[in-house]
Design a protein around this motif. Structure first.
Motif: not given
Lengths: 636, 318, 334
Positions: A466-468, B70, B72-73, B79-83
């Motif tokens: 999943h993507t966090l 976007r 990783p989605h 995935g880690f969609h951070g800041i």
């Protein structure tokens, strides 16, 4: 023309054959002050350690100069060590110093001006300055003596340097051992233990260095034997359990190891840094690493990356660093990544008082991250708790998938006191995170509708991909902007705090459960507050106290507890307005930070007495302040 | 494998030697604008994952905030969609803890060269074994048309409507100026075979592979790469056996520059030169120390740690 | 065995990967213990454990009973799967109790090196099976019919990709005459790392035959280079050789060409007598192989101060080439 030193020099020496006066004290506070680099701290450390080993309660604090490399002989350069010894456990630094040993009169003046010295304090001071070839120094000495003579101090001039010169060429190195010898005589310390401690202190140096230091120590001891006419007797207690002596930052570091954490990401900042000093020395042995990041933000990011991928990592900082970490704090809350964040509070705002204690980060600790970012905030109250809190913090971070902030302060960080030696336990270290495959369709945030808790999924787990995301998201970690999802996910994150609060046991009241006034404190002020309460109760005042460890969620049972007292007052080391100050009214008065929180959570009219002196609170000051606030009898 | 006992390497029960196909890496449907260069990069990455047979559960994409983040989605990996600007610290923490994971960092030009520039410099120096992709469209797209450090001088935006005041920042010279940087390459999303080959070289390099991908934004900065897209003679392919070799491109792109990627001085000259848009591996040195190797310590079992802690506490005993 | 200082040297160089494997077993054990305790324990025991886990601070502020109740919900395992879990725990405990001996093998006289390594790795394979069973049981995925055989020793040939990747290093004590490098080639996969501690007469470059593009190979007489074995991300062979042997390092990370990857630091004089089954011709063939692989195919142009480090190997290759010329009379005469 007689010099001003003459009248006070006279009583110093004692005639041969006249026995010294022995004063028996339940507790006594001694301090050694010098220019920085003269070894006063080392002298104090040895004195403190040996006192603890002999069976005295001990609380020591460093006296840190305001400047990094101050010139010699200025009050701002006062550096040293303050040791409070007691016949029983000592929980705080006490009120004023009873005996000070100074390497020059200017640093002594600094302590006098800070009101650090008791009115009847005994002051042992190096006297070579009185006869200096430099007229300015002689004048400064005399001016200082005039200023000091406004109090009832007993000043004993000591020819420290002259005595040391009989043994060594450079008395700047070694004067501290002479001083240690004098203190050992006055306080009747165990010389063998002191020599052991000297050997330990100089273990990396040659035997010649050890021998010289022991000779200087013995010289100081003999000098005091013949020339100082007073002995202080603080009764010893038999030590029946194993004790350790350390400061709060060392306790945090060792507690982190005990909890099984093995990643500390940090950026240097006073007064938090020394946690990483100890860890950097020993952590790799334990399979852990200290990562010194490029900045405070990255330190939080690295810890979070490490936690996310299967650990619980921690980061340590102080006020300005906390400000920078708030961005990542929000991320960790939003992505429900466990993280332990230690904030060793110092004076603020901004750079503030980097080396001095304050409790001004409480509201920032709870609310600094924009958006609603509920997380756990715990404040250990003692150095011993600094050790044990890390184990709890790690466990809660993992169990609740959130950030646990641990708030200590410069008082705990640099104070040194003995406490019961912890017995490391296997279960303190959590089992390794489960990396086995999860069932197909497992979601990243399978929030329990009751508790908001969900199972953590770690990269490497098959079927768990999943993507966090830090965007608002649903159970599957899919970005979702709809109001329903955001309401639901916000509720899940918030609910966890309610769940934790339901597990907490109400804090015990110190003293009677009903009375005229209840003092509420948090963090490092516990010892001083309880000592103040003891004194007031001894005077017959109906004062009790309660000390809080959990600040978020707030501890349960406070409202019913508060209603048993006519008045509730927080005592804190942060700034608040005083009624009566210009422009300050009931309506605009800014309160102590805990007082705000307690009013909000209990709807009780909580008052506060707070100060930002850049030093720990003194029990005596608390007594004075609380007496001022006592409700009139019979009123409710 | 892991640096310590906190995390176990994954052992699979059954022999899962099945071959992954591109479809195995597909996540949510990509929602970039039509004509956005990111679509092409996503395809190249999926092709790379399949050709390298990376298990999706042990592959990790970390991003910051921005259009490109976007990324990783749209993949079926972790995935880690951070800041904004902070993808690299997160990736650093992950790699230090989990050297077993294949980590790709996806950043935009604002993310990497502006708000995250500090982390960028230091990540290059840490030289962790990760792939760092800078998707450089020379503009802030997500927040709708603001100047970024790589916006060409004179290019107008909503924040600098009379054109960007300053000469643009050159990510290649910046990266090559960082001590211990070990791999710097440039490619373009409109040349998919070169993009793929460059990403493959980056993935196979041991150390931090920094790849600047020239990426078109059809909405806000379509002019930035227009000439290079339309006129192949503006492009030069860096040629070397240790670099990127794509024979099928040689007919269209006639400018070939012999460039030894082991030669840092030459790499810096290539990075500075404005004669052509140079594509290929500018610099590669696999022998530079990697932070995760330097910091790897033997893990200790819980019992060993208790034993060691007891000894440590004895140092403080009274 | 570990009293042999050279064996100790090899174990020390491999400390980290050995510790990692131990941690792998210990982690599985702790997870299994916790699971068994949850399955077996009554509520008071669970509460006691929760209180211990919360630490001294937590236990004095948090109600351990309610904290323990938060985390029940663990599935109940069937009796056969619990029996399998207990067996797996037994196996792992036995392995853990072997200490360093789990990572040590000795080729006694008459034994074949390949078979010795095979049986040592089968023990490791046994541990892998036990670890996987702990995962399966905890995850409720254990099926007796499918998985029971995982609790038997597992030959290397049966290891899957992830097991080969998680393989710990193995130190093999062997007499020079018993070193048959070709018998080891089939173990070059995943992260398998074999370190031979060779004593007595030995061919000068037996590991030359194991050099392939992706395999790290090192021969050393003083232990230098062994630390790189632990760091290499792939299969590796190393030999701690008696004095006088050839010394070289083949590091796949250093380039695409064999001369970039191979650094030869010492070549001994031509072998003069047969060792075990190895004739002088065969021994010389290994030296030539080494020289061939190390030879720079062209003059390396001056690449400034930043040439790939492997290019330093050209010096050694040139020396070997000239040495080969001087030895050319020996070719084919063995």
């Amino acid at each position: 023309m007689p010099t001003l030193t003459e009248p006070i020099a006279a009583p110093a020496g004692r005639a041969t054959g006249v026995p010294p006066t022995i004063l028996t004290k339940r507790e006594h506070t001694v301090e050694i002050v010098s220019d920085s680099g003269e070894g006063a701290q080392r002298c104090g450390q040895i004195f403190g350690a040996v006192s603890a080993k002999m069976g005295n309660g001990v609380w020591t604090v460093e006296i840190i100069p305001a400047e990094i490399q101050p010139p010699p002989r200025i009050p701002e350069g006062a550096s040293g060590y303050r040791v409070r010894v007691g016949a029983g456990p000592v929980t705080n630094w006490g009120d004023a110093t009873n005996l000070a040993l100074a390497f020059n009169e200017q640093v002594l003046l600094a302590r006098h001006r800070l009101n650090a010295l008791a009115d009847d304090a005994i002051l042992l001071v190096e006297d070579k300055w009185a006869t200096s070839e430099d007229a300015d120094i002689r004048a400064a000495w005399e001016a200082a003596m005039v200023e000091l003579s406004t109090r009832h101090y007993r000043i004993i001039p000591v020819p420290m340097e002259a005595e040391c010169l009989l043994l060594v060429d450079n008395p700047r190195k070694g004067k501290n051992m002479f001083a240690l010898g004098m203190l050992a005589r006055v306080y009747d310390r165990d010389c063998d233990r002191i020599k052991e401690q000297i050997a330990f202190t100089f273990r990396k140096k040659s035997e010649a260095v050890y021998n010289t230091n022991v000779q200087l120590f013995e010289r100081g001891y003999e000098w005091a034997e013949t020339n100082v006419d007073v002995r202080i007797h603080v009764p010893l207690q038999k030590i029946d359990e194993k004790l350790v002596v350390m400061n709060g930052n060392e306790a945090i570091a060792l507690g982190a190891i005990a909890s099984g954490m093995d990643m500390c990401a940090m950026y240097p900042i006073t007064p938090a840094t020394s946690v990483s000093h100890l860890l950097s020395e020993v952590f790799e042995k334990f399979g852990g690493i200290v990562h010194q990041a490029e900045d405070e933000i990255a330190a939080a990011g690295v810890a979070i990356g490490s936690s996310y991928s299967g650990k619980v990592a921690f980061t340590v900082t102080s006020g300005p660093g906390l400000a920078l970490k708030t961005e990542f704090l929000g991320l960790a809350v939003m992505t429900e990544t466990p993280l332990v964040l230690v904030d060793v509070q110092r004076g603020g705002p901004s750079t503030g008082l980097p080396t001095k204690v304050e409790q001004s980060d409480l509201l920032a600790a709870l609310y600094a991250s924009p958006g609603d970012a509920p997380h756990i905030v715990i404040a250990p109250a003692t150095i011993e708790e600094c050790f044990h809190v890390m184990i709890t913090a790690r466990r809660l971070a993992e169990a609740f998938r959130t950030v646990v902030m641990v708030l200590t302060d410069a008082n705990l960080a640099t104070g040194v006191t003995p406490f019961k030696r912890p017995t490391p336990e296997l279960h303190w270290q959590a089992e390794p995170v489960d990396l086995s495959a999860v069932p197909v369709g497992t979601k990243a945030f399978q929030w329990d509708p009751q508790t908001g808790l969900s199972r953590r999924i770690v990269p490497g787990q098959a079927n768990g991909m999943h993507t966090l995301t830090t965007l608002s998201h649903d159970e599957g970690s899919k970005v979702a902007y709809s109001s329903g999802v955001h309401q639901r996910s916000s509720a899940a994150r918030s609910r966890k705090l309610a769940v934790l609060q339901s597990l907490l046991t109400p804090p015990p009241v110190y003293g009677d459960a009903t009375g005229d006034l209840l003092v509420v404190g948090w963090g490092s002020t516990k010892g001083a507050i309880e000592e103040a309460v003891d004194r007031m109760r001894a005077e017959g005042l109906q004062v009790s106290s309660v000390h809080l460890r959990f600040l978020s969620p707030m501890e349960p049972g406070l409202k019913p507890m508060f209603t048993q007292f006519k008045k509730v007052v927080t005592v804190e080391l942060n700034y608040s307005d005083e009624i009566g100050d210009p422009y300050v009214t009931e309506e605009n008065r800014r309160l102590g930070q805990l007082a705000w929180l307690l009013r909000a959570s209990t709807l009780v009219d909580v008052d506060c007495w707070t100060r930002v002196p850049g030093e720990p609170l003194r029990p005596g000051s608390i007594v004075d302040a609380i007496k001022d606030r006592m409700p009139t009898r019979g009123a409710k | 494998m892991t640096i310590s006992c906190g995390v176990l390497p994954v052992l699979e029960p059954e022999d899962q030697e099945h071959a992954y196909e591109m479809g195995d890496y597909e996540g949510a449907r990509a929602r970039w604008c039509p004509g956005c260069g990111d679509h092409s990069i996503l395809t190249a990455v999926q092709r790379l994952l399949a050709s390298e047979q990376l298990p999706p559960e042990r592959t990790m994409f970390v991003s910051g905030i921005g259009c490109s983040s976007r990324f990783p989605h749209y993949l079926n990996t972790y995935g880690f969609h951070g800041i904004h600007g902070r993808a690299l610290p997160i990736a650093t923490g992950i790699k230090l803890t989990r050297p077993d994971l294949d980590i790709f960092v996806v950043m935009g030009d604002g993310d990497c060269t502006s708000i995250g520039a500090g982390h960028w410099i230091h990540a290059l120096r840490y030289n962790l074994d990760i792939v760092v992709m800078l998707l450089d469209n020379g503009i802030y797209g997500l927040t709708k048309n603001q100047t970024s450090p790589t916006t060409p001088q004179g290019h107008p935006s909503n924040t600098q409507p009379h054109g960007s005041w300053l000469p643009s920042l050159n990510p290649l010279t910046t990266a090559l100026g960082v001590t211990n940087a070990s791999f710097v390459a440039q490619t373009a999303e409109w040349i998919p075979s070169h993009l793929y080959a460059t990403l493959r070289a980056a993935r196979r390099h041991r150390g931090l592979s920094f790849v600047r991908i020239l990426q078109r934004c059809p909405v806000y900065s379509s002019a930035v790469y227009m000439k290079a897209v339309q006129d192949p003679s503006r492009i030069a392919l860096l040629a070397h056996d240790d670099g990127v070799v794509v024979p099928e491109l040689e007919k269209v792109y006639k400018n070939h520059v012999a460039h030894n990627p082991h030669d840092l001085e030459a790499a810096r000259r290539v990075a500075e030169s404005t004669e052509h848009v140079n594509l290929g591996v500018l610099f590669a040195d696999p022998s530079r120390p990697r932070y995760e190797d330097l910091r790897r310590v033997p893990p200790r079992t819980a019992d060993e740690r208790i034993h060691l802690l007891d000894a440590e506490l004895d140092r403080y005993a009274v | 065995m570990p009293s042999d200082p050279r064996v100790q040297q090899a174990l020390t160089a491999l400390d980290r990967p050995i510790a990692e494997f131990r941690a792998l077993m210990e982690g599985a054990l702790r997870q299994a213990d916790a699971f068994l305790e949850q399955q077996m324990a009554d509520e008071p025991a669970r509460v006691k454990r929760a209180a211990a886990a919360l630490g001294v601070f937590g236990a004095s502020h948090i109600d351990a009973t309610r904290f323990a109740a938060l985390h029940v919900g663990t599935r109940t395992a069937t009796e056969p799967s619990l029996a399998a879990l207990r067996r797996a725990v037994d196996i792992l405990r036995q392995m853990a109790d072997r200490g360093d001996n789990l990572f040590l093998a000795e080729v006694t006289s008459g034994a074949k090196i390949g078979a010795v390594v095979e049986s040592a790795l089968a023990m490791i394979g046994w541990a892998f099976g036990a670890i996987i069973v702990t995962d399966l049981v905890r995850g409720g995925r254990y099926v007796e019919a499918d998985h029971a055989s995982m609790l038997d020793p597992l030959q290397f040939g049966g290891w899957n990709r992830s097991e080969r990747r998680a393989a710990p290093p193995l130190v093999v004590r062997v007499a020079g005459a018993s070193v048959r490098a070709t018998d080891l080639a089939s173990f070059a996969d995943g992260h398998v790392k074999l370190v031979l501690v060779v004593s007595g007469d030995c061919a000068p470059a037996p590991l030359a035959r194991l050099i392939t593009p992706g395999t790290f190979v090192v021969q050393t007489t003083d232990g230098s280079g062994l630390d790189r074995v632990a760091l290499f991300d792939g299969p590796a062979f190393a030999a701690l050789m008696p004095a006088g042997a050839a010394t070289f390092v083949h590091d796949p990370a250093l380039g695409r060409e064999s001369w970039q990857r191979l650094t030869v630091s010492f070549i001994p004089d031509a072998p003069k007598k047969a060792v075990g089954a190895m004739s002088t011709w065969q021994q010389l063939e290994e030296l030539k192989q080494l020289a061939d692989l190390a030879r720079t195919p062209f003059a390396v142009p001056n690449a400034g101060g930043n040439a790939a480090p492997a290019m330093g190997a050209s010096d050694a290759a040139d020396r070997i080439a000239s040495w080969l010329l001087t030895q050319s009379g020996l070719g084919g005469t063995a």
